[in-house]
Design a protein around this motif. Structure first.
Motif, PDB file in Angstrom:
ATOM      1  N   PRO A 110      -6.051   9.830   0.677  1.00 22.85           N
ATOM      2  CA  PRO A 110      -5.084  10.937   0.730  1.00 22.85           C
ATOM      3  C   PRO A 110      -5.653  12.250   0.210  1.00 22.85           C
ATOM      4  CG  PRO A 110      -4.507   9.334  -0.985  1.00 22.85           C
ATOM      5  CD  PRO A 110      -5.580   8.713  -0.159  1.00 22.85           C
ATOM      6  N   GLU A 111      -6.674  12.173  -0.659  1.00 23.78           N
ATOM      7  CA  GLU A 111      -7.259  13.407  -1.207  1.00 23.78           C
ATOM      8  C   GLU A 111      -8.051  14.188  -0.161  1.00 23.78           C
ATOM      9  OE1 GLU A 111      -9.877   9.899  -2.661  1.00 23.78           O
ATOM     10  OE2 GLU A 111      -7.737  10.339  -2.403  1.00 23.78           O
ATOM     11  N   VAL A 112      -8.260  13.608   1.014  1.00 25.32           N
ATOM     12  CA  VAL A 112      -8.953  14.321   2.097  1.00 25.32           C
ATOM     13  C   VAL A 112      -7.983  15.212   2.875  1.00 25.32           C
ATOM     14  CG1 VAL A 112     -10.277  14.009   4.248  1.00 25.32           C
ATOM     15  CG2 VAL A 112     -10.728  12.536   2.285  1.00 25.32           C
ATOM     16  N   VAL A 113      -6.694  14.915   2.805  1.00 21.67           N
ATOM     17  CA  VAL A 113      -5.700  15.680   3.572  1.00 21.67           C
ATOM     18  C   VAL A 113      -5.770  17.188   3.294  1.00 21.67           C
ATOM     19  CG1 VAL A 113      -3.231  16.009   4.023  1.00 21.67           C
ATOM     20  CG2 VAL A 113      -4.172  13.698   3.837  1.00 21.67           C
ATOM     21  N   PRO A 114      -5.902  17.637   2.025  1.00 26.52           N
ATOM     22  CA  PRO A 114      -6.039  19.087   1.800  1.00 26.52           C
ATOM     23  C   PRO A 114      -7.231  19.710   2.529  1.00 26.52           C
ATOM     24  CG  PRO A 114      -5.508  17.984  -0.262  1.00 26.52           C
ATOM     25  CD  PRO A 114      -5.780  16.896   0.747  1.00 26.52           C
ATOM     26  N   ARG A 129      -9.699  -2.171   4.473  1.00 27.64           N
ATOM     27  CA  ARG A 129      -8.404  -2.505   3.877  1.00 27.64           C
ATOM     28  C   ARG A 129      -8.603  -3.533   2.760  1.00 27.64           C
ATOM     29  NH1 ARG A 129      -2.988  -3.534   5.261  1.00 27.64           N
ATOM     30  NH2 ARG A 129      -3.155  -2.473   7.265  1.00 27.64           N
ATOM     31  N   GLU A 130      -7.946  -3.319   1.627  1.00 24.23           N
ATOM     32  CA  GLU A 130      -8.029  -4.263   0.512  1.00 24.23           C
ATOM     33  C   GLU A 130      -6.800  -5.163   0.410  1.00 24.23           C
ATOM     34  OE1 GLU A 130      -8.885  -2.268  -3.124  1.00 24.23           O
ATOM     35  OE2 GLU A 130     -10.762  -1.379  -2.393  1.00 24.23           O
ATOM     36  N   LEU A 131      -5.625  -4.612   0.755  1.00 22.12           N
ATOM     37  CA  LEU A 131      -4.377  -5.365   0.644  1.00 22.12           C
ATOM     38  C   LEU A 131      -3.641  -5.376   1.974  1.00 22.12           C
ATOM     39  CD1 LEU A 131      -3.142  -3.863  -2.756  1.00 22.12           C
ATOM     40  CD2 LEU A 131      -4.263  -6.073  -2.423  1.00 22.12           C
ATOM     41  N   GLY A 132      -2.975  -6.502   2.283  1.00 22.29           N
ATOM     42  CA  GLY A 132      -2.227  -6.599   3.526  1.00 22.29           C
ATOM     43  C   GLY A 132      -3.086  -7.078   4.681  1.00 22.29           C
ATOM     44  N   GLU A 133      -2.456  -7.207   5.849  1.00 24.87           N
ATOM     45  CA  GLU A 133      -3.131  -7.727   7.033  1.00 24.87           C
ATOM     46  C   GLU A 133      -3.478  -6.614   8.008  1.00 24.87           C
ATOM     47  OE1 GLU A 133      -0.779 -10.748   8.832  1.00 24.87           O
ATOM     48  OE2 GLU A 133      -0.820 -12.075   7.085  1.00 24.87           O
ATOM     49  N   SER A 134      -4.670  -6.735   8.606  1.00 26.43           N
ATOM     50  CA  SER A 134      -5.111  -5.761   9.595  1.00 26.43           C
ATOM     51  C   SER A 134      -4.266  -5.870  10.853  1.00 26.43           C
ATOM     52  CB  SER A 134      -6.584  -5.993   9.946  1.00 26.43           C
ATOM     53  OG  SER A 134      -6.964  -5.199  11.040  1.00 26.43           O
ATOM     54  N   LYS A 135      -3.915  -4.728  11.441  1.00 22.91           N
ATOM     55  CA  LYS A 135      -3.114  -4.718  12.672  1.00 22.91           C
ATOM     56  C   LYS A 135      -3.960  -5.020  13.904  1.00 22.91           C
ATOM     57  CE  LYS A 135       0.372  -3.355  10.182  1.00 22.91           C
ATOM     58  NZ  LYS A 135      -0.316  -3.243   8.895  1.00 22.91           N
ATOM     59  N   THR A 136      -5.269  -4.872  13.800  1.00 21.61           N
ATOM     60  CA  THR A 136      -6.138  -5.117  14.956  1.00 21.61           C
ATOM     61  C   THR A 136      -6.806  -6.483  14.905  1.00 21.61           C
ATOM     62  OG1 THR A 136      -7.962  -4.001  13.807  1.00 21.61           O
ATOM     63  CG2 THR A 136      -6.628  -2.684  15.316  1.00 21.61           C
ATOM     64  N   GLY A 137      -6.518  -7.279  13.862  1.00 23.32           N
ATOM     65  CA  GLY A 137      -7.096  -8.616  13.784  1.00 23.32           C
ATOM     66  C   GLY A 137      -8.421  -8.637  13.061  1.00 23.32           C
ATOM     67  N   GLU A 138      -8.726  -9.776  12.482  1.00 22.66           N
ATOM     68  CA  GLU A 138      -9.937  -9.918  11.690  1.00 22.66           C
ATOM     69  C   GLU A 138     -11.034 -10.677  12.430  1.00 22.66           C
ATOM     70  OE1 GLU A 138     -10.517  -8.632   8.730  1.00 22.66           O
ATOM     71  OE2 GLU A 138      -8.547  -7.700   8.654  1.00 22.66           O
ATOM     72  N   TYR A 139     -10.683 -11.305  13.542  1.00 26.97           N
ATOM     73  CA  TYR A 139     -11.636 -12.185  14.197  1.00 26.97           C
ATOM     74  C   TYR A 139     -12.299 -11.508  15.391  1.00 26.97           C
ATOM     75  CZ  TYR A 139      -9.304 -15.546  11.240  1.00 26.97           C
ATOM     76  OH  TYR A 139      -8.788 -16.198  10.147  1.00 26.97           O
ATOM     77  N   LEU A 140     -13.441 -12.035  15.763  1.00 31.32           N
ATOM     78  CA  LEU A 140     -14.244 -11.445  16.828  1.00 31.32           C
ATOM     79  C   LEU A 140     -13.446 -11.298  18.118  1.00 31.32           C
ATOM     80  CD1 LEU A 140     -16.964 -10.463  17.891  1.00 31.32           C
ATOM     81  CD2 LEU A 140     -17.569 -12.843  18.375  1.00 31.32           C
ATOM     82  N   ASN A 153       0.785  -1.233   0.000  1.00 26.36           N
ATOM     83  CA  ASN A 153       0.000   0.000   0.000  1.00 26.36           C
ATOM     84  C   ASN A 153       0.821   1.289   0.000  1.00 26.36           C
ATOM     85  OD1 ASN A 153      -2.590  -1.348   0.236  1.00 26.36           O
ATOM     86  ND2 ASN A 153      -2.033  -1.803   2.356  1.00 26.36           N
ATOM     87  N   ILE A 154       2.056   1.221   0.489  1.00 25.97           N
ATOM     88  CA  ILE A 154       2.781   2.443   0.831  1.00 25.97           C
ATOM     89  C   ILE A 154       3.065   3.352  -0.369  1.00 25.97           C
ATOM     90  CG2 ILE A 154       5.051   1.343   0.718  1.00 25.97           C
ATOM     91  CD1 ILE A 154       3.846   4.118   3.152  1.00 25.97           C
ATOM     92  N   ILE A 155       3.456   2.792  -1.501  1.00 28.06           N
ATOM     93  CA  ILE A 155       3.779   3.640  -2.650  1.00 28.06           C
ATOM     94  C   ILE A 155       2.516   4.296  -3.221  1.00 28.06           C
ATOM     95  CG2 ILE A 155       4.788   3.727  -4.958  1.00 28.06           C
ATOM     96  CD1 ILE A 155       6.764   3.320  -2.597  1.00 28.06           C
ATOM     97  N   THR A 156       1.429   3.546  -3.255  1.00 21.69           N
ATOM     98  CA  THR A 156       0.154   4.117  -3.715  1.00 21.69           C
ATOM     99  C   THR A 156      -0.254   5.285  -2.828  1.00 21.69           C
ATOM    100  OG1 THR A 156      -0.578   1.965  -4.550  1.00 21.69           O
ATOM    101  CG2 THR A 156      -2.275   3.628  -4.199  1.00 21.69           C
ATOM    102  N   CYS A 201      -1.910   3.618   6.956  1.00 22.52           N
ATOM    103  CA  CYS A 201      -1.286   3.378   5.648  1.00 22.52           C
ATOM    104  C   CYS A 201      -1.927   2.238   4.876  1.00 22.52           C
ATOM    105  CB  CYS A 201       0.205   3.101   5.841  1.00 22.52           C
ATOM    106  SG  CYS A 201       1.079   4.474   6.613  1.00 22.52           S
ATOM    107  N   ASP A 202      -3.148   1.865   5.232  1.00 24.28           N
ATOM    108  CA  ASP A 202      -3.823   0.750   4.562  1.00 24.28           C
ATOM    109  C   ASP A 202      -4.773   1.212   3.459  1.00 24.28           C
ATOM    110  OD1 ASP A 202      -5.818   1.898   6.047  1.00 24.28           O
ATOM    111  OD2 ASP A 202      -6.212   0.138   7.306  1.00 24.28           O
ATOM    112  N   LEU A 203      -4.744   2.513   3.144  1.00 23.58           N
ATOM    113  CA  LEU A 203      -5.580   3.142   2.112  1.00 23.58           C
ATOM    114  C   LEU A 203      -7.058   3.229   2.495  1.00 23.58           C
ATOM    115  CD1 LEU A 203      -4.000   1.572  -1.118  1.00 23.58           C
ATOM    116  CD2 LEU A 203      -3.429   3.733   0.009  1.00 23.58           C
ATOM    117  N   GLY A 204      -7.366   2.983   3.752  1.00 16.25           N
ATOM    118  CA  GLY A 204      -8.738   3.180   4.216  1.00 16.25           C
ATOM    119  C   GLY A 204      -9.069   4.660   4.352  1.00 16.25           C
ATOM    120  N   MET A 205      -8.024   5.471   4.542  1.00 13.44           N
ATOM    121  CA  MET A 205      -8.171   6.921   4.668  1.00 13.44           C
ATOM    122  C   MET A 205      -7.677   7.560   3.374  1.00 13.44           C
ATOM    123  SD  MET A 205      -6.657   7.213   8.524  1.00 13.44           S
ATOM    124  CE  MET A 205      -7.494   6.387   9.887  1.00 13.44           C
TER     125      MET A 205
END
Length: 286
Positions: A104-108, A210-221, A19-22, A98-102
């Motif tokens: 970047p066009e909102v930053v301005p 998140r579309e790519l990579g693993e969630s840092k908070t976990g996917e399970y209940l 995700n980082i370069i995108t 950095c998972d593209l959930g936020m």
């Protein structure tokens, strides 16, 4: 928009090579013709070598406004953000996941809110024009955490654990990033800033899964509930700190006051929404 102003964006990373370069390219595009920008990637020695991918990107494109801080013996989201803030040279400092959930066009939009007079602007899922587009369980837990946070602390911010923030640099001379926990640092930072009189405004945005990579908070209940419990305990701790700052205060009167405050806020909230629904119903009939 003040085009001459330098805006620093801190990107805390761990295994975000997909995700980082995108994200970086999106931030550079968003800043173009709006303001000067620097990007500070603080990487916790990612096994997928996110730090190296950014290094190679900088070298290939001969970029001078992107910096990589590779932390070998330290990990954690709050301390990564704090390190990025220390490195930042901008008058306005922003940070985001950095998972593209936020987007970047909102930053301005966040930057403009600061330039228009606010001290802190928060990308909010629950403000006007904001949406949480993730799965129902994640939406529910986030809303529950924010409701709990508002009841325990105050109703000044609707999305306390947003993690998508822009701040005037001078704010950090009076409010620091709490080093412990995960996303709770954002709750504490906004709570302390509000208590010190800094002007906070929320800017709605669409928060995606998140579309790519693993969630840092976990996917399970279990993982989600565990993080929710940690949030709850730390948020109550933040409130206790304020109680302890008043040595004359007794715990029982404070709890009674808190109970009355909760009842009053619920009454105002439901009364407001009830009147709104009644007006909408009448308009519909007309």
């Amino acid at each position: 928009m003040i085009k001459s102003q330098l805006v620093s964006t801190v990107l805390p990373t761990y295994n975000e090579k997909l995700n980082i370069i995108t994200l970086i390219e999106g931030l550079l595009k968003a800043a173009k013709n709006n303001y000067k920008t620097e990007i500070i990637v603080v990487d916790d020695n990612s096994p997928d070598k996110t730090w190296k991918i950014v290094h190679d990107y900088i070298k290939k494109n001969k970029l001078k406004n992107i910096k990589v801080v590779r932390r070998i013996n330290q990990r954690g989201l709050p301390t990564a953000i704090a390190r990025g803030i220390e490195e930042a040279k901008g008058d306005i400092i922003t940070w985001m996941d950095c998972d593209l959930g936020m987007p970047p066009e909102v930053v301005p939009k966040l930057v403009k809110t600061i330039q228009d007079g606010c001290d802190i602007s928060v990308g909010s899922r629950y403000a006007e024009d904001g949406k949480d587009l993730r799965r129902p369980l994640r939406v529910f837990t986030s809303k529950a955490i924010n409701l709990y946070t508002n009841l325990i602390l105050n109703f000044k911010v609707r999305d306390y654990n947003s993690g998508f923030v822009a701040v005037k640099k001078e704010v950090f001379s009076k409010v620091k990033i709490h080093p412990n926990g995960y996303g709770e640092y954002c709750v504490n930072f906004l709570y302390q800033a509000g208590n010190k009189g800094f002007k906070i405004k929320e800017v709605g945005f669409d928060f995606k899964e998140r579309e790519l990579g693993e969630s840092k908070t976990g996917e399970y209940l279990g993982a989600i509930l565990r993080h929710g419990l940690n949030y709850g305990l730390r948020i109550f701790y933040f409130r206790l700190i304020k109680w302890k700052s008043n040595p004359k205060a007794k715990i029982l009167p404070i709890l009674m006051s808190l109970r009355s405050s909760i009842r009053r806020r619920y009454y105002v909230y439901f009364k407001k929404n009830y009147v709104k629904k009644q007006l909408e119903t009448r308009k519909g009939k007309l």
